[in-house]
Each structure stands twice: as structure tokens, then as C-alpha cells.
Write a protein that holds these residues in place. Structure first.
Motif, short mmCIF file in Angstrom:
data_model
loop_
_atom_site.label_atom_id
_atom_site.label_comp_id
_atom_site.label_asym_id
_atom_site.label_seq_id
_atom_site.Cartn_x
_atom_site.Cartn_y
_atom_site.Cartn_z
N LYS A 143 -50.21 43.83 24.37
CA LYS A 143 -51.45 43.09 24.12
C LYS A 143 -51.16 41.74 23.45
CE LYS A 143 -53.93 47.45 23.48
NZ LYS A 143 -54.67 48.30 22.53
N PRO A 144 -51.76 40.67 23.98
CA PRO A 144 -51.58 39.33 23.40
C PRO A 144 -52.53 39.13 22.21
CG PRO A 144 -53.03 39.18 25.27
CD PRO A 144 -52.62 40.63 25.18
N ASP A 147 -57.04 34.88 24.26
CA ASP A 147 -57.07 34.43 25.65
C ASP A 147 -56.25 33.16 25.87
OD1 ASP A 147 -58.74 32.87 24.13
OD2 ASP A 147 -60.27 32.65 25.69
N THR A 149 -53.07 32.95 24.84
CA THR A 149 -51.66 33.33 24.88
C THR A 149 -51.11 33.12 26.30
OG1 THR A 149 -51.98 34.99 23.16
CG2 THR A 149 -50.02 35.21 24.55
N MET A 151 -49.40 34.26 29.14
CA MET A 151 -49.00 35.59 29.58
C MET A 151 -47.71 35.57 30.38
SD MET A 151 -51.14 37.48 28.12
CE MET A 151 -50.68 39.05 28.82
N LEU A 154 -45.09 35.55 27.81
CA LEU A 154 -45.08 36.88 27.19
C LEU A 154 -44.28 37.85 28.07
CD1 LEU A 154 -47.97 38.80 25.52
CD2 LEU A 154 -46.65 39.90 27.31
N GLU A 155 -44.58 37.86 29.37
CA GLU A 155 -43.88 38.78 30.27
C GLU A 155 -42.40 38.44 30.38
OE1 GLU A 155 -44.05 40.62 34.82
OE2 GLU A 155 -45.69 39.34 34.08
N LEU A 173 -51.60 42.20 35.16
CA LEU A 173 -52.45 41.81 34.04
C LEU A 173 -53.77 42.54 34.17
CD1 LEU A 173 -51.77 37.96 33.92
CD2 LEU A 173 -50.73 39.77 32.52
N LYS A 181 -56.49 39.18 28.65
CA LYS A 181 -55.81 40.12 29.55
C LYS A 181 -54.54 40.64 28.87
CE LYS A 181 -57.41 38.00 33.85
NZ LYS A 181 -57.00 37.37 35.13
N LYS A 182 -54.27 41.90 29.10
CA LYS A 182 -53.04 42.50 28.56
C LYS A 182 -52.04 42.69 29.68
CE LYS A 182 -54.74 47.25 29.11
NZ LYS A 182 -55.08 48.54 28.44
N LEU A 183 -50.77 42.75 29.33
CA LEU A 183 -49.71 43.02 30.30
C LEU A 183 -49.48 44.53 30.37
CD1 LEU A 183 -47.32 42.09 32.13
CD2 LEU A 183 -45.91 42.14 30.06
N TYR A 209 -46.44 35.73 20.90
CA TYR A 209 -47.18 36.20 22.08
C TYR A 209 -47.79 37.59 21.90
CZ TYR A 209 -44.08 32.60 24.02
OH TYR A 209 -43.39 31.45 24.26
#
Length: 221
Positions: A143-144, A147, A149, A151, A154-155, A173, A181-183, A209
Motif C-alpha cells: 500500500k502506498p 494517490d 505516490t 506506483m 514503488l513496484e 494495481l 491504488k495498491k500494488l 513509497y
């Protein structure tokens, strides 16, 4: 005809037709399928009576068990000739006495040797096999903070973690609300090499992140 008829006085005396003789051999063969002797675990008067009832050796092709027994008993005919007639109770008391122990002991020793050799061979083969590593398929949520962040970064940070026993899989996502949105990412781990708690802590060190992580599914391979 039952086995008792085979041993009875009537069954042991007189001449028999070929059909009757075959029937007696068949009864004897069936009786000896799971036995070494007529009664008990050592030769007795029952073996003497049965042996005398047969005028010739049973055909080994037709009556293998009876032929085996006949051959075994035939080698001890002199000893049998000296055995006195005994009452059933006395015969049971003598069941412990192994009159021909030397042969039985040799057979037992050979069987024991073969068994031990097979056990040793099995153990050696078993020890030579490499046990496959236990693995698990895991689905993790990352979880970031909000909104805003990045992504992709992060990934990339998550996938940048490389360890022996860790393989990253597909990801997507997933919207959680308010534009955030979460990864959600899949991974395969070797249970003995990767600890999920330690892995989560390492991911959460990307503080720019990552807000938190959760394991949402896990299945053994």
C-alpha cells in the motif's frame, strides 16, 4: 473330502483310483499352502501318517506345496521311523522341539541376510535422493501513502529485492478508493530460505513509497 478324511484310517488304507489319489494330493496341497508341516511348527506323527499315505511324490507342477513338503519330509524318513506314536496332547507339548533345527536355522539365516541387504539398499537409495525444497505461492498487497505516490517506482523498488529462494511473479494495481491504488504482487518463495515477515520489513523500508504490506493469500506448492 476334507483333510480329516485324508488322515483317517479308512483314508490311509487300501488301494485308490487315480481320481481318489488326485483328490488326496489336492487336499494335501491346499492344506500346505500356508503351512510348513501338517500341524504345528515342527514334524509330528501327522506328517508321518500323511507321508505314508502317499505312495509316490506329488507332481511339483500340479501340487507345488505338497511336493515341497514331501521332499522335505522324505529326507528325514529314518528319523520319522523312530518317532513313537503320541497322543495329541503330548504332540502339542513337543511342538517346541525342533528336530531338524539345523536346516531351519540355515534357511532363517539366509532369509535374514537377504532382508538386511534389501533394507540397506533401500536406505542407501533413500539417502541419495535430494528432498525437493518446500515452496509457497504468496499474494502480497503493498500500500502506498497516497494517490500521488509513483506506483511504477514503488513496484520497481519491490522487484529490486533479489534473494535466493525468491521469485517475483505477476502484479496489478488495485483501486482502494479516493484515487489511491495498491500494488498486488505474486511471488514464489522457498520456505526454508525466505521469511515473509523479514521480507515485508525490507519492503516497508522504502518509506518514500510504501505505507504498509499485507499477505492476503498463501498456498503451498
Amino acid at each position: 473330502m476334507g483333510f480329516a478324511d485324508f488322515l483317517s484310517d479308512a483314508g490311509l488304507s487300501g488301494k485308490f483310483t487315480s481320481c481318489e489319489a488326485a483328490a488326496r494330493r489336492s487336499v494335501l496341497n491346499s492344506w500346505l499352502t500356508t503351512r510348513s508341516y501338517i500341524v504345528g511348527y515342527a514334524p509330528s506323527q501327522a506328517d508321518v501318517a500323511s507321508f505314508k499315505a502317499l505312495t509316490t511324490a506329488p507332481d511339483s507342477a500340479k501340487y507345488p506345496h505338497a511336493a515341497r513338503w514331501y521332499k522335505h519330509i522324505a529326507s528325514y524318513t529314518e528319523e520319522f521311523a523312530t518317532l513313537p506314536a503320541k497322543a495329541p496332547a503330548a504332540a502339542e507339548e513337543d511342538d517346541d522341539v525342533d528336530l531338524f533345527g539345523s536346516d531351519d536355522e540355515e534357511e532363517d539365516a539366509e532369509a535374514e541376510r537377504i532382508r538386511n541387504e534389501r533394507l540397506a539398499e533401500y536406505k542407501k537409495k533413500k539417502e541419495g535422493k535430494t528432498k525437493p525444497a518446500a515452496k509457497s505461492v504468496v499474494t502480497m498487497d503493498v500500500k502506498p501513502w497516497d494517490d500521488e505516490t509513483d506506483m511504477k517506482e514503488l513496484e520497481a523498488s519491490v522487484r529490486g529485492i533479489e534473494k535466493e529462494g525468491l521469485v517475483w511473479g505477476a502484479s496489478k494495481l488495485v483501486a482502494v478508493g479516493f484515487g489511491i491504488k495498491k500494488l498486488q504482487i505474486n511471488l514464489v518463495i522457498e520456505d526454508d530460505k525466505i521469511g515473509l515477515s523479514e521480507l515485508q520489513e525490507e519492503i516497508e523500508e522504502f518509506e518514500d513509497y510504501v505505507q504498509s504490506t499485507d499477505i492476503i493469500a498463501m498456498q503451498k506448492l
